[in-house]
Design a protein around this motif. Structure first.
Motif, mmCIF file in Angstrom:
data_model
loop_
_atom_site.group_PDB
_atom_site.id
_atom_site.type_symbol
_atom_site.label_atom_id
_atom_site.label_comp_id
_atom_site.label_asym_id
_atom_site.label_seq_id
_atom_site.Cartn_x
_atom_site.Cartn_y
_atom_site.Cartn_z
ATOM 1 N N THR A 146 0.843 -1.196 0.000
ATOM 2 C CA THR A 146 0.000 0.000 0.000
ATOM 3 C C THR A 146 0.876 1.241 0.000
ATOM 4 N N ASN A 147 0.275 2.360 -0.354
ATOM 5 C CA ASN A 147 1.008 3.628 -0.415
ATOM 6 C C ASN A 147 0.871 4.397 0.900
ATOM 7 N N THR A 148 1.039 3.679 2.015
ATOM 8 C CA THR A 148 0.815 4.296 3.328
ATOM 9 C C THR A 148 2.080 4.372 4.165
ATOM 10 N N THR A 149 3.251 4.313 3.538
ATOM 11 C CA THR A 149 4.503 4.460 4.271
ATOM 12 C C THR A 149 4.576 5.831 4.934
ATOM 13 N N SER A 150 5.101 5.871 6.130
ATOM 14 C CA SER A 150 5.259 7.106 6.910
ATOM 15 C C SER A 150 3.924 7.720 7.306
ATOM 16 N N THR A 151 2.896 6.903 7.418
ATOM 17 C CA THR A 151 1.607 7.371 7.920
ATOM 18 C C THR A 151 1.358 6.768 9.295
ATOM 19 N N ASP A 152 0.336 7.258 9.939
ATOM 20 C CA ASP A 152 0.055 6.826 11.308
ATOM 21 C C ASP A 152 -0.925 5.649 11.330
ATOM 22 N N VAL A 153 -0.667 4.650 10.490
ATOM 23 C CA VAL A 153 -1.530 3.469 10.457
ATOM 24 C C VAL A 153 -1.344 2.669 11.741
ATOM 25 N N GLY A 154 -2.456 2.358 12.373
ATOM 26 C CA GLY A 154 -2.389 1.580 13.609
ATOM 27 C C GLY A 154 -2.840 0.149 13.458
ATOM 28 N N ARG A 155 -3.754 -0.091 12.478
ATOM 29 C CA ARG A 155 -4.287 -1.436 12.309
ATOM 30 C C ARG A 155 -4.924 -1.587 10.941
ATOM 31 N N ALA A 156 -5.009 -2.847 10.494
ATOM 32 C CA ALA A 156 -5.795 -3.216 9.322
ATOM 33 C C ALA A 156 -7.061 -3.879 9.823
ATOM 34 N N GLU A 157 -8.186 -3.598 9.157
ATOM 35 C CA GLU A 157 -9.463 -4.099 9.643
ATOM 36 C C GLU A 157 -10.342 -4.512 8.461
ATOM 37 N N LEU A 158 -10.944 -5.700 8.551
ATOM 38 C CA LEU A 158 -11.884 -6.160 7.539
ATOM 39 C C LEU A 158 -13.298 -5.864 8.018
ATOM 40 N N LEU A 159 -13.997 -5.011 7.280
ATOM 41 C CA LEU A 159 -15.326 -4.557 7.687
ATOM 42 C C LEU A 159 -16.414 -5.512 7.192
ATOM 43 N N ASP A 160 -17.614 -5.344 7.720
ATOM 44 C CA ASP A 160 -18.758 -6.159 7.308
ATOM 45 C C ASP A 160 -19.125 -5.949 5.844
ATOM 46 N N THR A 161 -18.709 -4.847 5.261
ATOM 47 C CA THR A 161 -18.992 -4.560 3.850
ATOM 48 C C THR A 161 -18.062 -5.307 2.906
ATOM 49 N N GLY A 162 -17.017 -5.965 3.437
ATOM 50 C CA GLY A 162 -16.012 -6.598 2.596
ATOM 51 C C GLY A 162 -14.881 -5.664 2.240
ATOM 52 N N ASN A 163 -14.846 -4.506 2.854
ATOM 53 C CA ASN A 163 -13.819 -3.501 2.608
ATOM 54 C C ASN A 163 -12.670 -3.699 3.587
ATOM 55 N N LEU A 164 -11.458 -3.895 3.072
ATOM 56 C CA LEU A 164 -10.267 -3.962 3.903
ATOM 57 C C LEU A 164 -9.710 -2.556 4.053
ATOM 58 N N TRP A 175 -6.439 4.132 4.029
ATOM 59 C CA TRP A 175 -6.375 3.339 2.793
ATOM 60 C C TRP A 175 -7.505 2.328 2.839
ATOM 61 N N GLN A 176 -8.088 1.977 1.658
ATOM 62 C CA GLN A 176 -9.147 0.980 1.624
ATOM 63 C C GLN A 176 -9.139 0.242 0.296
ATOM 64 N N SER A 177 -9.499 -1.039 0.348
ATOM 65 C CA SER A 177 -9.528 -1.856 -0.872
ATOM 66 C C SER A 177 -10.610 -1.400 -1.825
#
Length: 376
Positions: A146-164, A175-177
């Motif tokens: 993903t293009n999220t280097t140097s960001t404050d990402v704390g976790r990845a989460e799979l939602l009920d909508t199927g969106n990562l 960021w989202q799939s």
């Protein structure tokens, strides 16, 4: 003994050197021998720890990873509808994917590395300390990230909508799939300028009628939870079961080139086609392959024109190949065969609003690689 060893105690308050689990061998009065009631809290703690570590979760914390070699190393949405992890196909090919957990064929709705599968040993998806989610192969080479280097990402989460999604500590999505669809749109997802495009705005028009290319990069569209699809270029349709919130649907560009809306039968796990862009399947590019002829009977039936034969017997996707030398020169004799009601539309090299049959034949003979001409 009526107990079987499970492991060492997990805290200093337990005096056992071995922890035990119950087996179905009670004594004559229902008691279990070698059981010390004062120490039962140690056994319960070990059992609780075992259960909690074996249950699936929908969150991957920063600094954690998923391994291709562990089938249980997956994320599952809170409602259990979607799963995310390594999806295997063939002998040694894996894709980091999202799929419907309970559909009979585990239908994939998103792939991170669709053009480059990962190895079945040593591959891993990691949420790194720098904030990037990275898929690495067995040799540690990066397949996807993903293009999220140097960001404050704390976790990845799979939602009920199927969106990562990747979220910061405050819950903001970074960021989202859904922003990178492959061949499928899920309910509540959308298309906007700059994203991959999976649908043709008006299948009744060709490229000339639409006045633009096949890629709808300048418009927006949304597929809502009720089963409605609405786009800014006025393409609209609804599922026959629209309004039923518990129905899971997907809008997929299938391999034959037709756009179809599917609804999931929760009892059988099978998909039902509830809408398709082209009901006459011979209007779908790719049904019969290049150079072939498709006839609705009403199911599509493929055949080859005179002078051609099927390229690969039993596989019409490969189309037809010429039984003559296709690199003909103008000095060689050429015969044109009239095929009524046949149009090789969509592969036009040139379009002329008004011309004669003789002019088209001369143009066809003068251009290397041209095999057909059409008169409307």
């Amino acid at each position: 003994d009526d107990f079987a060893p499970l492991g060492r105690p997990i805290d200093d308050n337990c005096s056992y050197q071995t922890t035990y689990k119950l087996q179905a061998n009670p004594g004559p009065h229902g008691e279990f021998s070698n059981f010390n009631p004062s120490k039962k809290n140690c056994f319960l703690t070990v059992l609780f720890l075992f259960l909690s570590t074996s249950s699936a979760q929908n969150v991957l914390r920063r600094g954690s990873s998923l391994s291709v070699e562990d089938d249980s190393d997956i994320l599952i949405s809170p409602d259990k509808i979607f799963s995310c992890g390594f999806y295997g196909m063939g002998q040694n090919a894996y894709w980091f994917s999202i799929w419907f957990t309970n559909s009979k064929d585990r239908t994939v709705v998103w792939m991170a590395n669709r053009d480059r599968p990962a190895n079945g040993r040593g591959s891993r998806v990691s949420l790194r300390r720098d904030g990037a989610m990275v898929l690495t192969d067995v040799d540690e080479s990066i397949i996807w990230e993903t293009n999220t280097t140097s960001t404050d990402v704390g976790r990845a989460e799979l939602l009920d909508t199927g969106n990562l999604v990747l979220k910061d500590p405050g819950g903001k999505i970074l960021w989202q799939s859904f922003d990178f669809p492959t061949d499928t749109l899920l309910q509540t997802s959308y298309l906007q300028r700059g994203q991959s495009c999976i649908y043709w705005p008006n299948p009744d028009f060709d490229v000339f009628g639409n006045g633009r290319t096949n890629y709808n990069s300048s418009r927006t569209a949304v597929f809502d939870e009720m089963g409605h699809f609405i786009s800014s270029d006025h393409l609209q349709f609804s599922a026959p079961d629209t309004g039923l919130l518990r129905i899971k649907r997907r809008l997929t560009m299938d391999h034959d080139g037709n756009l179809r809306l599917y609804s999931l039968n929760n009892e059988t796990g099978l998909w039902v086609i509830s809408w398709q862009a082209l009901s006459q399947l011979c209007n779908v590019h790719g049904i019969c392959g290049i150079n072939s002829i498709c006839v609705n009977t009403p199911d599509p039936k493929c055949s080859c024109p005179p002078g051609y034969e099927i390229t690969e017997p039993g596989n019409w996707n490969k189309g037809c190949k010429p039984m003559f030398n296709s690199t003909l020169s103008q000095s060689q004799q050429v015969k044109f065969v009239l095929l009524p009601h046949v149009d090789y539309w969509g592969f036009d090299l040139n379009f002329s609003a008004s011309t004669t049959f003789d002019s088209c034949m001369k143009l066809c003979l003068g251009i290397i690689g041209v095999k057909h001409l059409a008169i409307g």
